[in-house]
Design an enzyme around this catalytic site. Structure first.
Site, PDB file in Angstrom:
ATOM      1  N   SER A   1     -33.775  30.029 -12.054  1.00  0.00           N
ATOM      2  CA  SER A   1     -35.004  30.782 -13.360  1.00  0.00           C
ATOM      3  C   SER A   1     -33.872  29.635 -14.584  1.00  0.00           C
ATOM      4  CB  SER A   1     -33.412  31.899 -13.923  1.00  0.00           C
ATOM      5  OG  SER A   1     -33.970  33.182 -13.983  1.00  0.00           O
TER       6      SER A   1
ATOM      7  N   LYS B   1     -36.315  28.622 -17.072  1.00  0.00           N
ATOM      8  CA  LYS B   1     -36.618  29.056 -17.871  1.00  0.00           C
ATOM      9  C   LYS B   1     -36.449  28.526 -19.556  1.00  0.00           C
ATOM     10  CE  LYS B   1     -36.640  33.839 -16.488  1.00  0.00           C
ATOM     11  NZ  LYS B   1     -36.104  33.882 -14.829  1.00  0.00           N
TER      12      LYS B   1
ATOM     13  N   TYR C   1     -26.796  35.571 -19.440  1.00  0.00           N
ATOM     14  CA  TYR C   1     -27.191  36.734 -19.290  1.00  0.00           C
ATOM     15  C   TYR C   1     -26.174  38.386 -19.635  1.00  0.00           C
ATOM     16  CZ  TYR C   1     -30.238  34.766 -15.979  1.00  0.00           C
ATOM     17  OH  TYR C   1     -30.842  33.349 -14.888  1.00  0.00           O
TER      18      TYR C   1
ATOM     19  N   VAL D   1     -30.410  32.334  -9.567  1.00  0.00           N
ATOM     20  CA  VAL D   1     -30.194  32.948  -9.166  1.00  0.00           C
ATOM     21  C   VAL D   1     -30.245  32.144  -7.385  1.00  0.00           C
ATOM     22  CG1 VAL D   1     -30.555  35.731  -9.761  1.00  0.00           C
ATOM     23  CG2 VAL D   1     -32.089  34.086  -7.877  1.00  0.00           C
TER      24      VAL D   1
ATOM     25  N   TYR E   1     -44.888  32.172 -12.522  1.00  0.00           N
ATOM     26  CA  TYR E   1     -44.291  33.395 -12.853  1.00  0.00           C
ATOM     27  C   TYR E   1     -42.848  32.093 -11.303  1.00  0.00           C
ATOM     28  CZ  TYR E   1     -39.574  35.047 -13.478  1.00  0.00           C
ATOM     29  OH  TYR E   1     -38.453  35.901 -13.050  1.00  0.00           O
TER      30      TYR E   1
HETATM   31  N1  GLN Z   1     -36.845  34.262 -10.045  1.00  0.00           N
HETATM   32  C1  GLN Z   1     -36.071  35.497 -10.471  1.00  0.00           C
HETATM   33  C2  GLN Z   1     -36.245  36.186 -10.837  1.00  0.00           C
HETATM   34  O1  GLN Z   1     -37.107  36.953 -11.271  1.00  0.00           O
HETATM   35  C3  GLN Z   1     -35.310  34.117 -11.088  1.00  0.00           C
HETATM   36  C4  GLN Z   1     -33.607  34.917 -11.739  1.00  0.00           C
HETATM   37  C5  GLN Z   1     -32.636  34.141 -11.636  1.00  0.00           C
HETATM   38  O2  GLN Z   1     -32.869  33.231 -12.047  1.00  0.00           O
HETATM   39  N2  GLN Z   1     -31.979  34.996 -12.582  1.00  0.00           N
HETATM   40  O3  GLN Z   1     -36.023  37.772 -10.092  1.00  0.00           O
END
Ligand code: GLN
Length: 310
Positions: free
Chosen positions: A69, A72, A246, A264, A195
């Site tokens: 993420s 993003k 988050y 993650v 994605y």
């Molecule tokens: N690729 C992960 C997902 O879509 C990304 C989530 C994350 O890094 N928080 O669940």
């Protein structure tokens, strides 16, 4: 890459403190994406990049990991740089207070995700970048990261992308649900492929600290050209501070006091506007999906140096 003594003793001290933490207190690697579950929670790296591109670090700071993420942030920057304010009609900028892959708010908020850093919001941002780039959102992201990090070898980990696609029911549900409100413009299977590729990008702490440099340089890229206006760079930093970790964003602001974005894979980038960018990595996560040792290291960095946006 040069070696700057500026924060060297601070980084050495933090690495020594983290090394003393037993494995049982380091959290657990993400296992809902099977390819990530294999990561070793004992690993730790931390890099600091200065505004001029000088970068240095400790531990596994040159070892590539799954950016997840963290990407993003870069997708959002690329969309804002091409599209200006229009994105904010399709995605909000409020903390969700919910897990990153939650579906609950989407129905009563008419398919508009709370912010671009939860999965729903990132799917909308990637959908827009896909339209703006003629279908290759992940390629545009990779090229940008290569340019900013100065590492032409940066690439996707196809094994992680495939693992995520095979276990991607929640992201598929989010994308289809938003499509039912007209907030996804590309075919959902193509969007999901983009994605998952984007999330699978492999980069080191050094790469990601350098690549985030434009956020500390108020929108200016590594080559001196302008990616974002000063105001847009400020807006991204603000959304990172309020939404980048988050449902732990309040705790992260309290402990670290910097705009940050976690993934993650166990990485976290953080920005000290006008000073430097940081990236930490350690794969053990807490229950909200943020790196335990990563947050602890950033907490120690801002405490020891006094650097903070507050
Ligand atoms: N690729 C992960 C997902 O879509 C990304 C989530 C994350 O890094 N928080 O669940």
């Amino acid at each position: 890459m040069g070696v700057s003594p500026r924060f060297a003793s601070v980084l050495d001290r933090i690495a020594a403190e983290i090394a003393a933490v037993p494995d049982r207190d380091r959290g657990r690697p993400a296992d809902y994406i099977p390819a990530l579950a294999e990561a070793d929670p004992g690993r730790f790296g931390m890099a600091v990049a200065e505004l001029d591109g000088t970068v240095y670090g400790v531990g596994d700071w040159r070892r590539p990991f799954s950016a997840q993420s963290i990407t993003k942030v870069f997708t959002l920057a690329l969309v804002l740089s091409r599209d200006g304010e229009a994105l904010w009609e399709r995605v909000g900028r409020e903390p969700s207070g919910n897990p990153f892959n939650s579906l609950v708010q989407l129905e009563y908020e008419n398919g508009i995700p709370r912010n671009p850093f939860i999965n729903a919001g990132a799917l909308v941002t990637t959908d827009r970048l896909q339209a703006l780039t003629g279908g290759d959102a992940s390629g545009a992201l990779r090229d940008f990261l290569r340019a900013e990090s100065g590492n032409p070898g940066l690439d996707f980990d196809e094994k992680v992308a495939a693992s995520e696609a095979a276990h991607g029911d929640r992201n598929a549900a989010l994308a289809h649900f938003m499509a039912s409100y007209g907030n996804i413009t590309n075919p959902v299977p193509e969007l999901l492929e983009q994605y998952f590729r984007q999330c699978s990008l492999e980069a080191s702490c050094a790469d990601l600290a350098l690549a985030a440099g434009f956020l500390a340089r108020h929108g200016i890229r590594a080559d001196g050209s302008t990616l974002l206006t000063r105001s847009q760079a400020k807006q991204i930093n603000a959304v990172m501070l309020t939404c980048g970790t988050y449902d732990a964003a309040g705790d992260f602001a309290h402990r670290v006091g910097l705009p940050g974005k976690s993934g993650v894979g166990g990485g976290i980038i953080a920005v000290v506007p006008g000073h430097c960018t940081l990236c930490v990595w350690s794969p053990g996560l807490d229950r909200r999906g943020n790196s335990v040792a990563g947050v602890a290291a950033l907490d120690r960095f801002t405490t020891l140096t006094g650097l903070s946006v507050f």
